[in-house]
Design a protein around this motif. Structure first.
Motif, PDB file in Angstrom:
ATOM      1  N   HIS A 100     -12.966 -18.674  -1.205  1.00 37.70           N
ATOM      2  CA  HIS A 100     -11.632 -18.182  -1.557  1.00 37.70           C
ATOM      3  C   HIS A 100     -11.070 -17.241  -0.521  1.00 37.70           C
ATOM      4  CE1 HIS A 100     -13.035 -19.323  -5.678  1.00 37.70           C
ATOM      5  NE2 HIS A 100     -11.882 -19.947  -5.573  1.00 37.70           N
ATOM      6  N   ARG A 107      -9.615  -5.987   0.117  1.00 37.88           N
ATOM      7  CA  ARG A 107     -10.900  -5.629  -0.458  1.00 37.88           C
ATOM      8  C   ARG A 107     -11.375  -6.785  -1.299  1.00 37.88           C
ATOM      9  NH1 ARG A 107     -10.091  -1.882  -4.031  1.00 37.88           N
ATOM     10  NH2 ARG A 107      -7.812  -1.936  -3.828  1.00 37.88           N
ATOM     11  N   PHE A 108     -12.676  -6.942  -1.357  1.00 43.71           N
ATOM     12  CA  PHE A 108     -13.201  -8.112  -2.051  1.00 43.71           C
ATOM     13  C   PHE A 108     -14.017  -7.738  -3.274  1.00 43.71           C
ATOM     14  CE2 PHE A 108     -12.155  -9.181   2.194  1.00 43.71           C
ATOM     15  CZ  PHE A 108     -11.362 -10.280   1.988  1.00 43.71           C
ATOM     16  N   HIS A 109     -14.130  -6.473  -3.464  1.00 45.64           N
ATOM     17  CA  HIS A 109     -14.903  -6.028  -4.620  1.00 45.64           C
ATOM     18  C   HIS A 109     -14.141  -4.922  -5.299  1.00 45.64           C
ATOM     19  CE1 HIS A 109     -17.710  -7.670  -1.632  1.00 45.64           C
ATOM     20  NE2 HIS A 109     -18.134  -8.331  -2.700  1.00 45.64           N
ATOM     21  N   THR A 110     -14.176  -4.937  -6.607  1.00 43.50           N
ATOM     22  CA  THR A 110     -13.399  -3.945  -7.337  1.00 43.50           C
ATOM     23  C   THR A 110     -14.213  -2.699  -7.645  1.00 43.50           C
ATOM     24  OG1 THR A 110     -13.979  -5.227  -9.273  1.00 43.50           O
ATOM     25  CG2 THR A 110     -11.770  -5.503  -8.407  1.00 43.50           C
ATOM     26  N   ASN A 152       0.811  -1.207   0.000  1.00 45.82           N
ATOM     27  CA  ASN A 152       0.000   0.000   0.000  1.00 45.82           C
ATOM     28  C   ASN A 152       0.848   1.263   0.000  1.00 45.82           C
ATOM     29  OD1 ASN A 152      -1.521  -2.284   1.372  1.00 45.82           O
ATOM     30  ND2 ASN A 152      -3.140  -0.905   0.645  1.00 45.82           N
ATOM     31  N   LYS A 196      -9.032 -14.297   4.713  1.00 47.93           N
ATOM     32  CA  LYS A 196      -8.570 -12.920   4.472  1.00 47.93           C
ATOM     33  C   LYS A 196      -9.588 -11.868   4.862  1.00 47.93           C
ATOM     34  CE  LYS A 196      -6.295 -14.315   0.180  1.00 47.93           C
ATOM     35  NZ  LYS A 196      -6.554 -14.165  -1.256  1.00 47.93           N
TER      36      LYS A 196
END
Lengths: 628, 138
Positions: free
Chosen positions: A572, A583-586, A420, A576
């Protein structure tokens, strides 16, 4: 009386015949004359009563089998001797056959009066003594039986009369007197002189007199100067009607028992000391008779102490169960019942609550006994107080958990620094390098100028996030207060304002547990993050619908956050989801910090959070928090 | 650390960029264009699409193609992509040359890349013409 009868023929001459006949007829005894030929020449009427034969049946006659075969030789010998000695009188005892066939005992006085003129016979004067003989025989048999019984007993038994004279005793008594005084004693002898010395004689006198006064009692007296002579003596007055005629004594050697008792007492005391030092109490429960929970059990002193009971408590399985910690009760009862069912004696560790509220950790081990049909009959075992060990163990576990958590956090910070922070820095370096190229196109120049600013701002945000997290980690200790869940949701509703109304968000609450004692800023942050997450990741097909429920589970507060959003593919991402900067969504602008914050705050409060979700099937978070 | 298989004068060269960071992709594209003439560059911000694309390419055994794979991506990380590719790519015969391109300076990431059978090298961001020179000209 007999003398009168035997001489009656001699004095008969001075009596009238009537007088004589009356005397003879009423005589209890039978009278018979046996002439020189051995035949009856006279029998009195009473003979019929004695023998069953009428006088006519006997006169001039003789009965061959009249005398019992066993007595016949002696009888014959005596009669022959009598015949040879005129004027002699002898006594005979023999069995004769009654006319009915029954054998009776007779006692006869026979006088040889063969040479007496007018008699010329042996005069028999006899009576039936069967009853007397049988009584004597019975008494003899009884005495023999009683003596055999008394003599079979190794203990000393004797009785004395009120004059202190020996009435009766068994052989053990006689041997004992012989052993200690060296002299014999027999019934009728005064017992006072048969003591070792004057002092013991006086001591015994005291007890005898107590018994003569009607007291029955037991004394422990030493018959010898050594401990081997310790006897337990029972004194029982002998009554004849209301009068005490003596005392019966029974002395049992209890030296071995005394020694065994003493050994047992010492051994029990040692065990109690050992149990106290080791903090181990033992117990014994019957399982076969009636309700195993309520029937009396056996506890050692240390078991009482460990469980926090005083000695007035009746030990029982129920009394033990009553002490179990509410959280561990089911576990212990289940271990007990499955243990008995499968003969599984694996030790168990659990908590109890003493009456003063102290919680102690116990380790319990047992051994189960079964009868031949496989039914459990008894369970015997120990409780060990392991509170100190367990406390250290739990502290160590906590330290290990803390260290593990710290390590994970370090890994996460490494990740943040590598990706990051470094990601933005590398972009800035790359764009700056492009801008330094002499022939950069104007549109690229424009774009990178803006992007460098954006990247610097993102870099700044990450640094601020990190700073925020690190501050929370340092754990600014905030006081715990009562927090109403309904109030909390209202506050968040107000703060989110347009987000809620704009997205048409519906929040349903059902607070069975109305609130919690906890740290308010943490609870606010947890609720805020979960609610905004649900709104952010809503399913475009339906407006966001969030349900929040609370309940009490084992003294903890359980919270459920359920939404109808787009969900998360946990196959998956299970490991995490609560990570930092994940983050799990874009499609949305997540900073990837919310769930990480939620989890770390819950853990700092001593709670847990779990998640269930699937793509397009909403998400449910379950939180357990201690209510301190 | 790397193999050289192309030069600046050869026919159209194939590149696949897999990174959710748009700026990084732009920088990479510029560097490639500075070093190669008329390169063919496929850019994927969604790694799953890239995996599908490579799966198709492996089937038809295309011309050699260089893959620049980022590690830090949502949903599928660079390592997840490699896990998927391992099942469809034959490390010995494939035409795909995979490089990890990451901002990470974590030695663990570099070690992991070096040990992976499908990975040809590790390139530290930002990707610059100078680094292209190092990778492709030796």
């Amino acid at each position: 009386m007999e003398q009168t009868n035997t001489t009656s023929p001699l004095i008969a001459s001075s009596l009238t015949e009537l007088q004589f006949n009356t005397l003879v007829a009423h005589s209890h005894d039978g009278i018979a004359l046996l002439n020189a030929n051995g035949l009856f020449s006279y029998v009195s009427p009473s003979v019929e009563r004695i023998s069953g034969y009428a006088p006519v049946e006997l006169l001039g006659n003789v009965k061959d089998d009249f005398i019992h075969l066993d007595d016949a030789p002696e009888y014959a010998r005596q009669i022959e001797q009598l015949k040879a000695t005129p004027g002699q009188t002898i006594q005979l005892t023999y069995r004769f056959k009654h006319k009915s066939g029954q054998w009776n005992w007779a006692e006869a006085i026979a006088t040889n009066s063969i040479n007496v003129e007018g008699i010329n016979a042996i005069v028999f004067n006899f009576k039936n003594i069967t009853e007397r003989v049988e009584t004597q025989q019975k008494a003899l048999a009884e005495n023999a039986n009683r003596d055999a019984l008394l003599n079979a007993i190794p203990d000393i038994i004797w009785s004395i009369d009120t004059n202190h004279c020996l009435i009766h005793a068994n052989t053990a008594f006689y041997s004992h007197v012989m052993a200690i005084t060296g002299s014999q004693i027999k019934p009728g002898d005064n017992i006072a002189c048969k003591h070792v010395n004057e002092a013991t004689a006086q001591l015994w006198d005291v007890f005898y007199i107590q018994a003569f006064n009607g007291n029955a009692f037991v004394e422990h007296l030493n018959f010898l100067p050594t401990p081997d002579g310790m006897h337990e003596v029972t004194f029982s007055p002998i009554y004849q009607g209301n009068i005490i005629t003596g005392v019966a004594c029974y002395a049992k050697n209890i030296a071995e028992r005394k020694i065994a008792d003493e050994r047992l007492r010492i051994s029990e005391k040692n065990m109690a000391i050992a149990q106290r030092i080791a903090r181990v109490g033992s117990w014994d429960i019957e399982l076969s008779n009636g309700n195993p929970f309520t029937q009396p059990a056996i506890w050692t002193d240390e078991t009482y102490r460990i469980l926090g009971y005083d000695e007035t408590t009746q030990p029982s399985l129920q009394a033990f169960v009553d002490r179990l910690h509410p959280y561990d009760k089911d576990y212990v009862l289940n271990a007990l019942s499955t243990g008995i069912a499968n003969n599984n004696t694996t030790p168990i560790e659990y908590r109890i609550v003493q009456p003063n509220g102290t919680i102690r950790w116990l380790k319990t081990e047992g051994e189960i006994f079964y009868n031949t049909t496989g039914q459990a009959t008894r369970i015997v075992g120990t409780h060990k107080d392991i509170t100190e060990r367990k406390t250290l163990e739990l502290e160590r576990e906590k330290v290990v958990d803390d260290l593990t958590l710290r390590n994970k956090e370090l890994e996460q910070f490494t990740y943040i620094v590598s990706h990051n922070l470094r990601g933005h820095v590398s972009n800035i370096i790359g764009m700056a390098a492009e801008l330094a190229e002499p022939n950069t196109q104007p549109d690229i120049h424009q774009l990178f100028s803006t992007e460098i600013k954006n990247s610097a701002q993102k870099l700044d945000t990450v640094i601020k996030d990190l700073s925020f997290i690190l501050q929370h980690k340092r754990g600014a200790i905030e006081a715990k207060v009562y927090i109403s869940f309904a109030g909390l949701v209202n506050d968040i509703n107000d703060s989110l304002g347009s987000l809620i109304t704009g997205q048409n968000v519906q929040i349903d609450t059902h607070f069975e547990a109305e609130g919690i004692n906890s740290i308010k800023s943490y609870l606010y942050s947890i609720f805020h993050n979960l609610i905004t997450n649900s709104i952010k990741y809503y399913n475009p097909a339906t407006p966001p619908h969030i349900t929040i429920k609370s309940s009490l589970v084992n003294g903890m507060v359980q919270l459920h956050f359920t939404d109808n959003g787009i969900g998360i593919d946990l196959t998956h991402n299970a490991d995490k989801i609560f990570g930092l900067y994940r983050r799990f969504h874009t499609h949305t602008e997540g900073k990837g910090m919310g769930l990480y914050m939620v989890k770390s705050q819950i853990e700092q409060l001593g709670g847990t959070i779990t998640v269930t979700s699937a793509v397009n099937q909403g998400t449910q978070f379950t939180i357990l928090l201690p209510n301190s | 650390m790397h193999k050289s298989h192309a030069n600046s004068t050869s026919a159209p060269t194939c590149f696949i960029l897999i990174d959710d960071d748009i700026v990084a992709n732009m920088l990479a594209q510029m560097s490639i264009k500075r070093y190669f003439n008329e390169p063919v560059i496929h850019i994927f911000t969604n790694p799953a699409d890239a995996v599908n694309f490579i799966t198709e390419g492996e089937k038809y055994n295309n011309l050699p193609c260089t893959v620049f794979l980022d590690i830090n991506m949502p949903i599928l990380s660079g390592w997840d992509v490699l896990d998927k590719l391992e099942k469809i790519i034959n490390a010995g015969t494939t035409a795909f040359n995979i490089y990890i391109v990451s901002s990470s300076i974590d030695p663990d990431d570099k070690t992991r890349a070096a040990e992976h059978p499908l990975v040809n090298g590790y390139i530290e961001k930002p990707l610059t013409p100078y680094l292209m020179q190092e990778v492709f000209a030796g």
